[in-house]
Design a protein around this motif. Structure first.
Motif, mmCIF file in Angstrom:
data_model
loop_
_atom_site.group_PDB
_atom_site.id
_atom_site.type_symbol
_atom_site.label_atom_id
_atom_site.label_comp_id
_atom_site.label_asym_id
_atom_site.label_seq_id
_atom_site.Cartn_x
_atom_site.Cartn_y
_atom_site.Cartn_z
ATOM 1 N N GLU A 144 33.611 -22.147 32.112
ATOM 2 C CA GLU A 144 34.908 -22.111 32.951
ATOM 3 C C GLU A 144 35.688 -23.495 33.398
ATOM 4 O O GLU A 144 36.544 -22.984 33.497
ATOM 5 C CB GLU A 144 33.999 -21.945 34.211
ATOM 6 N N LEU A 145 35.230 -24.616 32.482
ATOM 7 C CA LEU A 145 36.381 -25.760 32.981
ATOM 8 C C LEU A 145 37.650 -25.461 31.683
ATOM 9 O O LEU A 145 38.387 -25.058 32.202
ATOM 10 C CB LEU A 145 36.064 -26.455 32.344
ATOM 11 N N ARG A 200 37.795 -22.151 30.629
ATOM 12 C CA ARG A 200 39.476 -21.405 30.931
ATOM 13 C C ARG A 200 40.158 -21.276 32.062
ATOM 14 O O ARG A 200 41.455 -21.009 32.083
ATOM 15 C CB ARG A 200 38.532 -20.152 31.393
ATOM 16 N N GLU A 201 39.507 -22.358 32.701
ATOM 17 C CA GLU A 201 40.612 -23.225 33.559
ATOM 18 C C GLU A 201 41.654 -23.980 33.148
ATOM 19 O O GLU A 201 43.509 -23.816 33.791
ATOM 20 C CB GLU A 201 39.476 -23.803 34.479
ATOM 21 N N LEU A 202 41.576 -24.740 32.248
ATOM 22 C CA LEU A 202 42.315 -25.630 31.317
ATOM 23 C C LEU A 202 43.168 -24.430 30.973
ATOM 24 O O LEU A 202 44.588 -24.922 30.704
ATOM 25 C CB LEU A 202 41.559 -26.759 31.088
ATOM 26 N N GLU A 234 43.595 -21.808 31.839
ATOM 27 C CA GLU A 234 44.841 -20.808 32.101
ATOM 28 C C GLU A 234 45.753 -21.714 33.049
ATOM 29 O O GLU A 234 47.109 -21.303 32.806
ATOM 30 C CB GLU A 234 43.736 -20.243 33.735
ATOM 31 N N LEU A 235 45.529 -23.039 32.966
ATOM 32 C CA LEU A 235 47.012 -24.249 33.287
ATOM 33 C C LEU A 235 48.015 -24.349 32.304
ATOM 34 O O LEU A 235 49.332 -24.804 33.190
ATOM 35 C CB LEU A 235 45.561 -25.182 33.913
ATOM 36 N N ASP A 253 50.235 -21.584 33.102
ATOM 37 C CA ASP A 253 50.659 -21.416 34.085
ATOM 38 C C ASP A 253 52.034 -22.522 34.083
ATOM 39 O O ASP A 253 52.442 -22.093 34.557
ATOM 40 C CB ASP A 253 49.893 -21.891 35.214
#
Length: 149
Positions: A9-10, A12-14, A16-17, A20
């Protein structure tokens, strides 16, 4: 997070960052662990001739010229990684042009980093003898942007 436990999950979040913000690499960590997420970036082959256009000479000259410019005593370098803009918006004139006299603190360009436009100010008064970056071009920390004599 323990070294032996993978936190997808971390990652995936990175990732996505990265998308973005337009960054190509990000690293995050705490104490005894860290994770680095990077994406491949391809450079359009037509970008090299555009960057080389203001410089006459052999194809290897722009890279050598830029390296020399970073060491110039009047070099104004980028304090961050981002995208340089020579004007406040596409319909406005450049902040400065070659031959312009500038005062200390005068805005020379903007560097966009993480959706924030950071003004780059003249560190001293003088005359702009060279502009070493094209508007909309990516810049790295320490890249020479201007030469002020």
């Amino acid at each position: 997070m323990a070294k032996d436990k993978f936190n997808s999950e971390l990652v995936r979040e990175l990732a996505e960052l990265l998308n973005d913000t337009g960054l190509t690499e990000i690293e995050y960590g705490q104490d005894d662990w860290h994770v680095r997420v990077a994406k491949n970036v391809t450079v359009n082959a037509t970008a090299a001739p555009v960057a080389a256009a203001p410089v006459a000479g052999a194809a290897a000259a722009p890279a050598q010229d830029e390296a020399d410019a970073s060491n110039h005593p009047g070099a104004v370098t980028s304090p961050m990684v981002g995208v340089a803009y020579l004007s406040p918006d596409p319909d406005s004139p450049n902040f400065v042009n070659v031959g312009d006299s500038v005062t200390e603190g005068q805005t020379l360009c903007l560097v966009e980093a993480m959706k924030v436009f950071n003004p780059i100010h003249a560190p001293k008064a003088g005359k702009v003898s060279r502009i070493l970056v094209n508007s909309g071009a990516p810049v790295e920390f320490g890249d020479a942007l201007f030469i002020i004599e």
